[in-house]
Design a protein around this motif. Structure first.
Motif, PDB file in Angstrom:
ATOM      1  N   GLU A  84       0.824  -1.210   0.000  1.00 36.70           N
ATOM      2  CA  GLU A  84       0.000   0.000   0.000  1.00 36.70           C
ATOM      3  C   GLU A  84       0.856   1.257   0.000  1.00 36.70           C
ATOM      4  N   LYS A  93       2.007   1.665  -3.597  1.00 35.91           N
ATOM      5  CA  LYS A  93       0.909   2.140  -4.445  1.00 35.91           C
ATOM      6  C   LYS A  93       0.607   3.608  -4.194  1.00 35.91           C
ATOM      7  N   THR A 112       1.962   7.332  -7.348  1.00 37.27           N
ATOM      8  CA  THR A 112       1.142   8.288  -8.091  1.00 37.27           C
ATOM      9  C   THR A 112       1.487   9.715  -7.657  1.00 37.27           C
ATOM     10  N   THR A 115      -9.219   6.127  -6.613  1.00 39.51           N
ATOM     11  CA  THR A 115      -8.393   5.936  -7.808  1.00 39.51           C
ATOM     12  C   THR A 115      -8.288   4.461  -8.165  1.00 39.51           C
ATOM     13  N   GLU A 116      -8.189   3.612  -7.148  1.00 37.75           N
ATOM     14  CA  GLU A 116      -8.130   2.169  -7.410  1.00 37.75           C
ATOM     15  C   GLU A 116      -9.436   1.654  -7.996  1.00 37.75           C
ATOM     16  N   TYR A 117     -10.546   2.148  -7.495  1.00 31.28           N
ATOM     17  CA  TYR A 117     -11.832   1.742  -8.069  1.00 31.28           C
ATOM     18  C   TYR A 117     -11.983   2.266  -9.492  1.00 31.28           C
ATOM     19  N   THR A 154      -7.835  -1.392 -10.408  1.00 32.20           N
ATOM     20  CA  THR A 154      -6.746  -2.113  -9.745  1.00 32.20           C
ATOM     21  C   THR A 154      -7.182  -2.721  -8.418  1.00 32.20           C
ATOM     22  N   ILE A 155      -8.307  -2.264  -7.891  1.00 33.78           N
ATOM     23  CA  ILE A 155      -8.797  -2.816  -6.633  1.00 33.78           C
ATOM     24  C   ILE A 155      -9.158  -4.292  -6.804  1.00 33.78           C
ATOM     25  N   THR A 162      -6.136  -6.309  -6.174  1.00 35.26           N
ATOM     26  CA  THR A 162      -5.872  -6.294  -4.738  1.00 35.26           C
ATOM     27  C   THR A 162      -6.742  -7.305  -4.015  1.00 35.26           C
ATOM     28  N   LYS A 193      -4.257  -0.107   3.773  1.00 36.63           N
ATOM     29  CA  LYS A 193      -4.309   1.183   3.075  1.00 36.63           C
ATOM     30  C   LYS A 193      -4.658   2.303   4.052  1.00 36.63           C
TER      31      LYS A 193
END
Length: 250
Positions: free
Chosen positions: A7, A10, A14, A71-73, A77-78, A81, A95
């Motif tokens: 986490e 990640k 960004t 951002t992951e949703y 990318t979620i 995970t 996270k």
């Protein structure tokens, strides 16, 4: 520890966290410098005055925390995970931990930076941290930022969309709490239980030179009780968000 490291990577891979942290520091410490430079005998510089803009930095950090989830949703990318950790709770807790710790660090930098710039600009001002209330006003900022980040992560998990999460956080922190206070009769009674009022009470209680709307005399708890209440509400929202995330599709 592996999930925490993942986490962390990640989050820092960004640009948005770096921009948010820089913006929070520049805005808050910059405004503290402007205020310090324009104080005089009628409006003297003090420790509480130097901390008067920390809420602006906190709002930016809450946006950063929400973006860490939404951002992951947004980019899907979620799903990867959750495939790696099917229970979903552990990666989301990891996270939240990383974001909260980073937010606490930024909060401390902002608070002590604002205090330090005031001392630098007005070295003759009474800026010594002599009392527990003054130390809490400055050093306690990191705790408030950390739990604010927890709340923002919870909102991000619940709504999953960046625009919606940011709008909710901005409207509530900068508008709704103040509007509730102007409702006749019941407004002030409700407002004393709102999390923003309690976090402010934790930071400012005991600093008689602090000027705020309504003050803190009517708060239901003392400063540390207000922090506990604030933390409980933020963590409660996170628990709800984790339950929802575990039950619905990614």
């Amino acid at each position: 520890m592996t999930l925490l490291a993942v986490e962390r990577i990640k989050l820092f891979s960004t640009r948005s966290p770096w921009w948010c942290m820089a913006l929070a520091m520049v805005i808050t410490i910059g405004m503290a410098a402007v205020i310090a430079a324009n104080t005089d005998e009628r409006f003297p510089l003090s420790v509480p005055v130097s901390q008067g803009f920390t809420n602006f930095g906190m709002v930016v950090i809450m946006v950063m925390a929400a973006l860490a989830v939404t951002t992951e949703y947004r980019f899907g990318t979620i799903r990867s995970t959750f495939l790696a950790a099917p229970d979903r709770v552990r990666p989301l807790l990891a996270k939240t931990t990383v974001v909260a710790l980073l937010s606490a660090l930024v909060g401390e930098v902002i608070a002590f930076g604002s205090w330090g710039i005031g001392r630098l600009i007005k070295p003759d001002a009474d800026m010594a941290l002599n009392s527990a209330a003054e130390w809490r006003n400055v050093a306690g900022t990191g705790l408030v930022f950390a739990f604010a980040a927890v709340l923002a992560v919870a909102v991000g998990i619940l709504v999953r969309q960046t625009a919606a999460a940011v709008a909710i956080l901005l409207v509530y922190t900068m508008l709704l709490e103040n509007l509730i206070g102007i409702i006749p009769t019941i407004g002030p009674k409700i407002q004393r239980w709102l999390i923003g009022r309690n976090s402010d009470h934790f930071l400012t209680a005991g600093n008689e030179s602090f000027i705020s709307e309504g003050g803190g005399a009517d708060q239901p708890f003392g400063p540390w009780g207000s922090l506990a209440y604030y933390a409980a509400v933020c963590v409660g929202f996170l628990v709800v968000a984790l339950v929802v995330a575990k039950r619905r599709d990614a």
